[in-house]
Structures are given as structure tokens and as C-alpha cells.
Design an enzyme around this catalytic site. Structure first.
Site, PDB file in Angstrom:
ATOM      1  N   LYS A 297       0.850  -1.195   0.000  1.00 25.84           N
ATOM      2  CA  LYS A 297       0.000   0.000   0.000  1.00 25.84           C
ATOM      3  C   LYS A 297       0.885   1.244   0.000  1.00 25.84           C
ATOM      4  O   LYS A 297       2.008   1.197   0.494  1.00 25.84           O
ATOM      5  CB  LYS A 297      -0.856   0.037   1.278  1.00 25.84           C
ATOM      6  CG  LYS A 297      -2.013  -0.938   1.306  1.00 25.84           C
ATOM      7  CD  LYS A 297      -2.790  -0.809   2.603  1.00 25.84           C
ATOM      8  CE  LYS A 297      -3.960  -1.764   2.655  1.00 25.84           C
ATOM      9  NZ  LYS A 297      -5.000  -1.501   1.650  1.00 25.84           N
ATOM     10  N   ARG A 371     -10.387 -11.409   1.972  1.00 20.21           N
ATOM     11  CA  ARG A 371     -11.237 -12.475   1.424  1.00 20.21           C
ATOM     12  C   ARG A 371     -10.564 -13.836   1.527  1.00 20.21           C
ATOM     13  O   ARG A 371     -11.219 -14.867   1.608  1.00 20.21           O
ATOM     14  CB  ARG A 371     -11.648 -12.130  -0.020  1.00 20.21           C
ATOM     15  CG  ARG A 371     -10.520 -11.976  -0.974  1.00 20.21           C
ATOM     16  CD  ARG A 371     -10.912 -11.187  -2.212  1.00 20.21           C
ATOM     17  NE  ARG A 371     -10.910  -9.740  -1.973  1.00 20.21           N
ATOM     18  CZ  ARG A 371     -11.249  -8.826  -2.895  1.00 20.21           C
ATOM     19  NH1 ARG A 371     -11.624  -9.210  -4.107  1.00 20.21           N
ATOM     20  NH2 ARG A 371     -11.212  -7.548  -2.609  1.00 20.21           N
TER      21      ARG A 371
HETATM   22  N1  BES Z   1      -7.986  -3.679   4.429  1.00 23.29           N
HETATM   23  C1  BES Z   1      -8.186  -3.262   3.096  1.00 23.29           C
HETATM   24  C2  BES Z   1      -9.491  -2.480   2.892  1.00 23.29           C
HETATM   25  C3  BES Z   1      -9.623  -1.184   3.624  1.00 23.29           C
HETATM   26  C4  BES Z   1      -9.367   0.001   2.996  1.00 23.29           C
HETATM   27  C5  BES Z   1     -10.105  -1.155   4.907  1.00 23.29           C
HETATM   28  C6  BES Z   1      -9.534   1.198   3.663  1.00 23.29           C
HETATM   29  C7  BES Z   1     -10.283   0.038   5.573  1.00 23.29           C
HETATM   30  C8  BES Z   1     -10.007   1.219   4.957  1.00 23.29           C
HETATM   31  C9  BES Z   1      -8.215  -4.462   2.170  1.00 23.29           C
HETATM   32  O1  BES Z   1      -7.446  -5.531   2.572  1.00 23.29           O
HETATM   33  C10 BES Z   1      -7.706  -3.998   0.856  1.00 23.29           C
HETATM   34  O2  BES Z   1      -6.591  -3.562   0.813  1.00 23.29           O
HETATM   35  N2  BES Z   1      -8.530  -4.085  -0.186  1.00 23.29           N
HETATM   36  C11 BES Z   1      -8.152  -3.654  -1.475  1.00 23.29           C
HETATM   37  C12 BES Z   1      -8.727  -4.614  -2.474  1.00 23.29           C
HETATM   38  C13 BES Z   1      -8.238  -4.405  -3.872  1.00 23.29           C
HETATM   39  C14 BES Z   1      -6.772  -4.731  -3.946  1.00 23.29           C
HETATM   40  C15 BES Z   1      -9.017  -5.297  -4.796  1.00 23.29           C
HETATM   41  C16 BES Z   1      -8.732  -2.247  -1.685  1.00 23.29           C
HETATM   42  O3  BES Z   1      -9.814  -1.982  -1.198  1.00 23.29           O
HETATM   43  O4  BES Z   1      -8.057  -1.433  -2.297  1.00 23.29           O
HETATM   44 ZN    ZN Z   2      -5.410  -5.388   1.950  1.00 27.15          ZN
END
Ligand code: BES
Ligand code: ZN
Ligand code: ZN
Length: 523
Positions: A297, A371
Site C-alpha cells: 500500500k 477475502r
Molecule cells: N484492508 C483493506 C481495505 C480497507 C481500505 C479497509 C480502507 C479500511 C479502509 C483491504 O485488505 C484492501 O486492501 N482491499 C483492497 C482490495 C483491492 C486490492 C481489490 C482495496 O480496497 O483497495
Molecule cells: Zn489489503
């Protein structure tokens, strides 16, 4: 009696005399140091309603005891107190050096079909929290609270409003104890305290830094909280070897990049008088830090990913609360706990892993890890033949784009389950909103080059929360399943006025209210 025994006896007697003397002293000292405050409510007049002030029952009685001094001061000190506004009066009562008056709005709200919540309860929470905080800022350490017509909501407002995560600061906010004032509904008050304590437990776990709350310390804290209820609760902290035995390849793929060992937390709360009653299964995503893994990230705001165990925190906190409330229901809670980190051992984009049910998954983005951990937990959860399955997860940034922090998203095919969750959320004010589980989205995760499923949708960002839900659905065969995406409600800036800025602990109270609804259902 031997000399040694005599000596010990004498010493014990002397110590207890001293202790009693000291206790008496410190008790009276506590009394001297105590600063008491009172929170009282006032309504706004309805359209066309004449008369000067519309005080709550408790406020009117207090006013009478002061021969109308309170209403007089309210009238001369400024305009009518509007909803959410407050004003403090000093030195008007010998027992309460500070009295905070709080505006409750018009006394005609009730359930609002457009807003999907009980506006009266929300107003009480908001007003009471504002009054308690004002008094806390004045370093009042004991606050008595007007029920304002709803003792449970008043308690929730007080206990949620006063919560502040300052465990790690040298200078802390003054500790405030709260109690009900001028109402016989102590049962409602106590219930509200337990609901709010539950949400505060989730806030505490979510806000804590990831070097404090690891999978191991998360599981230990929950075990500690449940220690008071051992008669009805059993807890298993499953280690790596058990997870491997279970062939949870999807969960394990997420844990690989981290040096912190994973834990699969399993809690059984047996509250039903019928021990054979099918349990409610709650599953919470427990990623104690989500760096994204190899699909790293961006660093701004990455710290917020310490709360990526919000699903596990709210699920476990709601089971602790169910136990404290002695709800007559059986609940099983599952929390796959791990970190998602990059390293030479981490899962790489394009790797293929095998879940517990044998399905293969191409991991094209290691940041879509929630997931993966949930897939195996959901498969395992089916072995308990649950009456309903609810999983809770900070799953996608996309749901924050869609709903913001207004409501947690609910994806379900079960109208019955949706109705139960929705009904509960109207009462708590911690709302839910229904989202689709169309085949349209399923096709976007099953169309995969190397495996049965891809862990991201093929049109990348479009409908991201819906493709994530469609992915989870591939691991569910039970008829009553709901997936709650809580990423949008994970934290609070100032949207919910009775929660300070920080991790929100939402939707713990809705989960508790939902479980209470099922507990009292004859089905
Ligand atoms: N933990 C994150 C989602 C999240 C984002 C929670 C902001 C709380 C606040 C999750 O694991 C994630 O990173 N999801 C990705 C999925 C994508 C790579 C398909 C996302 O939402 O960007
Ligand atoms: Zn994530
Ligand atoms: Zn995550």
C-alpha cells in the site's frame, strides 16, 4: 501456639488495623476530592407549542427542588437550547457544583423511515455525550445522568462519549464515572452501559498500535475478557500447526510474509438453555496489520491498517457483551488473526493457493487478503451447522467510496437475515445498508487464467466491494449468510457526534442487538 505463628498472627492483626484505618482515611479523602456534576435534558418546543421551557421529567423535578432557579437561569442565559447544544450552570445546587443542560430537540422524533434509525434515541445519545464531555473538561469525576426518556440510550451516549484512547499518553483525560439520575430504569441504564462497553472494547483493540495488538496479544486479551464467563464460554487459540492440519491454504498464504505467528481464534458461547441449539456463527477478519504485502500500500495513512482487525474486534466484543448480558443463545465466534506483510517469504502476485474446501485461488493482488483469510474461516464455520452465518470485515476501500461512514454494507441472499440486521440497526443507530450479490460480479472473479477463482475482479476497481462479496460467496453453502463490509465505518472523524475521533468499534452494538433479537426468537 509456636512463636512464629504468634508473630504472624500479631502482624496480621496489626496490618488489618492499619489497613482499616487507611481505608477509612482514603475513603473520606476520595469523598473530598470528588467533583460531582449532573447532566439534564431540555426539549425544544414543538411547532405552535406555547410555554417557556420543556424540561425532561428529571430536570423539572430538579427545577422544582430549586424553586424554579434552573428554568430562570436557562431563560436569562441565552437562546433556547437547540438539539446537541449544551450550557453549564455553576453553584446552583449543593450536591452538584456543575450542572450541564443539554438540548434534545423536539420531543416528536421516533423511528425515521428515511434515515433508517430511531431519531429519539440518537438525540439522547448525542445530547448526553456532549454534556458528559463538557463536564469531563471541567475535571468533574462523577457524573449523574438524566435518562432523558431512554435510560439505555443515555448510558450509551455517556459511556461512548467519554471514551478516549489515551493508554499510551503520559497526560490522560480525567477519569469520569457515570450513574443514572432521577429514573427507576436502572435495568435500561445497565444494558446501555454493557452495549457501550462492548463497542469501547472494539475501539480499544482497533485503535491500539499493531506492535501492541498482534495476533497473539489480540487472542490473549479476548481470553482475559472472557475469563469472567468460563461457565458458558470455551475458547481455543489455534496455532500454526492446527491451521496447517485444517489445510487452510488461503489463510496461510496471507500469513507467510510476517514474522508474527498467526492464530485462529475460536470462541464458543453457550448461553442457550438448550445446549443442542444450532449456533449463530460470527466470523471476523483479523488482519492486525495490512501493509498490502508485496502489493504494498502507499505509505500515507498506512497506519490506519492497524484497525484491519475491526471485523474480529467487533465480533469478539459482541460475544463478550452477549456473555455479560447472559443472552440465551449459542454463538460461535471465529477470528483468523495474522499480519499481511511483504518479505522474501511472502505470497507473490500470480501465486496460486488452495483453500480448505479444495478451491484454487490465483492471488493477483496480495492486498486483497481479507477475502483469503475469511474464505477458510467460512469453510470451517460450516462444520458447526450454524442457524445463520454473519461475517464482518474491513474488506474494501470501495465500500468507503460507495457508502462512506453512514452505514455498514450488508450483502446477503437471505431476506430474513437482512430484516434481522436492519431491525437491530434502526434501534442502535449504527446503520446497515443492503448491497447486491449478483452473478454479474461472480463472473468477474470466476473468470480466472490459472485457478478456480481470482482474488480480484477482472475489471479491477469497478464494483470492488461487490466482487469481494461475490468471492466470499464461493465459500458459503448455508442458506442464511450475510457479509458485512465495515471498511467505511472503521473510523470516525466527526460524523457520529457521540464518538470521538478515532477507530469507531462499529457495528458492535448492532451485532449485539441482532444476537439479542435472535435469542428471543422462537424459530
Ligand atoms: N484492508 C483493506 C481495505 C480497507 C481500505 C479497509 C480502507 C479500511 C479502509 C483491504 O485488505 C484492501 O486492501 N482491499 C483492497 C482490495 C483491492 C486490492 C481489490 C482495496 O480496497 O483497495
Ligand atoms: Zn489489503
Ligand atoms: Zn485488509
Amino acid at each position: 501456639m509456636k512463636t512464629v505463628d504468634m508473630f504472624l498472627l500479631r502482624r496480621t492483626v496489626r496490618t488489618s488495623v492499619w489497613t482499616n484505618h487507611f481505608r477509612r482515611l482514603s475513603a473520606s479523602q476520595t469523598h473530598w476530592n470528588e467533583r460531582k456534576g449532573l447532566v439534564l435534558g431540555v426539549f425544544e418546543n414543538k411547532e405552535g407549542e406555547e410555554g417557556s421551557l420543556h424540561l425532561t421529567e428529571a430536570a423539572a423535578r430538579f427545577d422544582q427542588s430549586l424553586s424554579g432557579k434552573l428554568s430562570e437561569l436557562l431563560n436569562i442565559s441565552g437562546p433556547v437550547l437547540k438539539k446537541g447544544k449544551s450550557r453549564v450552570f455553576y453553584g446552583i445546587h449543593k450536591d452538584f457544583p456543575c450542572v450541564a443542560m443539554v438540548g434534545l430537540g423536539k420531543n416528536d422524533a421516533g423511528v425515521c423511515g428515511l434515515e433508517n434509525w430511531d431519531a429519539t434515541k440518537e438525540r439522547v445519545r448525542q445530547a448526553v455525550s456532549a454534556g458528559c464531555r463538557l463536564l469531563q473538561d471541567l475535571e468533574v469525576n462523577r457524573v449523574e445522568v438524566d435518562a432523558c426518556g431512554d435510560a439505555q440510550s443515555a448510558a450509551e451516549g455517556a459511556v461512548l462519549g467519554l471514551f478516549q484512547y489515551d493508554q499510551l499518553k503520559s497526560k490522560k483525560k480525567s477519569k469520569v464515572t457515570t450513574q443514572l439520575y432521577g429514573s427507576a430504569d436502572s435495568a435500561g441504564w445497565e444494558k446501555g452501559v454493557l452495549y457501550a462497553d462492548g463497542q469501547n472494547l472494539a475501539r480499544l483493540l482497533m485503535e491500539a498500535p499493531a506492535n501492541h495488538i498482534t495476533p497473539t496479544t489480540f487472542a490473549d486479551s479476548i481470553e482475559e475478557r472472557l475469563a469472567a464467563f468460563t461457565e458458558r464460554v470455551t475458547i481455543h487459540k489455534r496455532a500454526q500447526a492446527w491451521i496447517e492440519d485444517q489445510q487452510m491454504g488461503a489463510f496461510l498464504s496471507v500469513t507467510k510474509g510476517s514474522d508474527e505467528p498467526p492464530v485462529f481464534l475460536e470462541i464458543h458461547y453457550n448461553g442457550s438453555p438448550d445446549s443442542t441449539q444450532a449456533p449463530l456463527l460470527l466470523v471476523g477478519k483479523g488482519v492486525t496489520f495490512d501493509s498490502g504485502g508485496i502489493s504494498l500500500k502507499p505509505s500515507p495513512s498506512m497506519d490506519a491498517m492497524r484497525a484491519d482487525m475491526g471485523g474480529a474486534a467487533t465480533v469478539c466484543a459482541s460475544i463478550v457483551t452477549a456473555a455479560a448480558l447472559k443472552l440465551p443463545i449459542n454463538i460461535i465466534g471465529l477470528a483468523p488473526l495474522c499480519e499481511n506483510m511483504p518479505s522474501g517469504k511472502a505470497t507473490k502476485p500470480g501465486d496460486v493457493v488452495r483453500a480448505r474446501n479444495g478451491k484454487t485461488i490465483q492471488v493477483d493482488n496480495t492486498d486483497a487478503e481479507g477475502r483469503l483469510v475469511l474464505a477458510d474461516a467460512l469453510c470451517y464455520g460450516h462444520t458447526f451447522n450454524p442457524r445463520a452465518i454473519v461475517n464482518v470485515a474491513t474488506l474494501t476501500g470501495a465500500i468507503d467510496v460507495a457508502l462512506g461512514s453512514a452505514a455498514a454494507a450488508v450483502f446477503t441472499h437471505s431476506d430474513w437475515l437482512w430484516e434481522q440486521l436492519h431491525k437491530a440497526s434502526v434501534v442502535t443507530g449504527d446503520r446497515v445498508w443492503r448491497m447486491p450479490l449478483f452473478q454479474h460480479y461472480t463472473r468477474q472473479v470466476t473468470d480466472c487464467q490459472l485457478a478456480d477463482l481470482n482474488n480480484i475482479g477482472k475489471y479491477s476497481r469497478s464494483g470492488g466491494a461487490c466482487t469481494a462479496a461475490a468471492f466470499l460467496r464461493e465459500f458459503v453453502t448455508a442458506p442464511h449468510w450475510a457479509h458485512l463490509d465495515i471498511a467505511g465505518v472503521m473510523s470516525n472523524k466527526d460524523e457520529v457526534p457521540y464518538l470521538r475521533k478515532g477507530m469507531s468499534g462499529r457495528p458492535t452494538r448492532t451485532l449485539v442487538e441482532f444476537a439479542a433479537g435472535l435469542a428471543h426468537m422462537t424459530k
